[in-house]
Design an enzyme around this catalytic site. Sequence first.
Site, PDB file in Angstrom:
ATOM      1  CB  CYS A 118      37.228  49.724  38.243  1.00  0.00           C
ATOM      2  SG  CYS A 118      36.243  48.313  38.783  1.00  0.00           S
ATOM      3  CG  HIS A 259      36.341  50.306  34.391  1.00  0.00           C
ATOM      4  ND1 HIS A 259      36.834  49.015  34.358  1.00  0.00           N
ATOM      5  CD2 HIS A 259      35.291  50.280  35.258  1.00  0.00           C
ATOM      6  CE1 HIS A 259      36.111  48.247  35.154  1.00  0.00           C
ATOM      7  NE2 HIS A 259      35.165  48.988  35.713  1.00  0.00           N
ATOM      8  CG  ASN A 289      33.721  45.587  35.762  1.00  0.00           C
ATOM      9  OD1 ASN A 289      34.940  45.599  35.891  1.00  0.00           O
ATOM     10  ND2 ASN A 289      32.937  46.437  36.414  1.00  0.00           N
TER      11      ASN A 289
END
Length: 334
Positions: A118, A259, A289
């Site tokens: 990520c 993020h 996500n």
Amino acid sequence: MNLQQSGLGVAITGSGSASPLTALDNEGLSKLVETSDEWIASRTGIRQRRLATPAESVTTIATQAAQGAIVMAGLTPMDLDLIILATSTADDLFGSASQIQAELGAQKAVAFDLTAACSGFVFGLVTAAQFIRTGTYQNILLIGADVLSRWVDWNDRRTCILFGDGAGAVVLQANEHDRLLGFELRSDGTQNKCLNLAYQPEPKELVDGVTIGQGSFQPITMNGQEVYRFAIRRVPEVIEKALFRANLSVEDIDWLLLHQANQRILDAVGERLNIPSHKIISNLAKHGNTSAASIPLALDEEIRQGKIQAGDTIVASGFGAGLTWGAAIFQWGR
């Protein structure tokens, strides 16, 4: 490192994004595991996630995102010198960047994959900048793309509610004025077990006395509480360090682009840095996500909606598996 010390500047001149057409909302997910829209939304901010069909891949959505970024930058694929694909879910373990290069027709560009989960887009942004600052390349395409649905245990309520698929891309160009103002990158392998997509070998005897491990990757596992604690502690810290290196203060920030992991993390980081909510970019509700795709995907949406304007100062921070985390501060446009 302070990127303003050299005469060679970096500008981010184009953005693009792509999402699979198929959406799975929280109500649909509640048919797979014991959960509800209220439970998921209140804890994560997520309402739906986009999921790739068998006909879609990292290569297809990354190529689509890349095309949008190239057009916005006013370039053609043949103008590109380098393509960096930040991904943890390549279509081919040997790498997917070259496939994207071929799909785009970017025959002059070298291409490679970069894996930092990520944090991949932020790590890729800093990596790309070094090639420009040394005068090696002029035009670089950076893509963040992941198809995490391949590696989710859809019976695990702790993880399946979180992840979605997507791609985002930016074009970086050599520029007279330096728009990448500062960065800070960090890793801590001692916490690796908090978030994994791990290979599980199975013994396979080839001949007497020769045994190898041949198996497959296992679904994503995560210690959510540890990752949350890590993020709200380390992300504000790394942003403050990047601001210091850029000789900026929190008041100089126009947009906080984290993020997109969990709305609670976004809110907590904003609160710790004293950044008002209207400056915090969030598209979690629509996408979930999307790992390395989350920052460039959200960036492109805000740019195309006219919210982010040329000259706006953005602090982007990625964090996740590894564990890795980092922040980069840049101004949009030339």
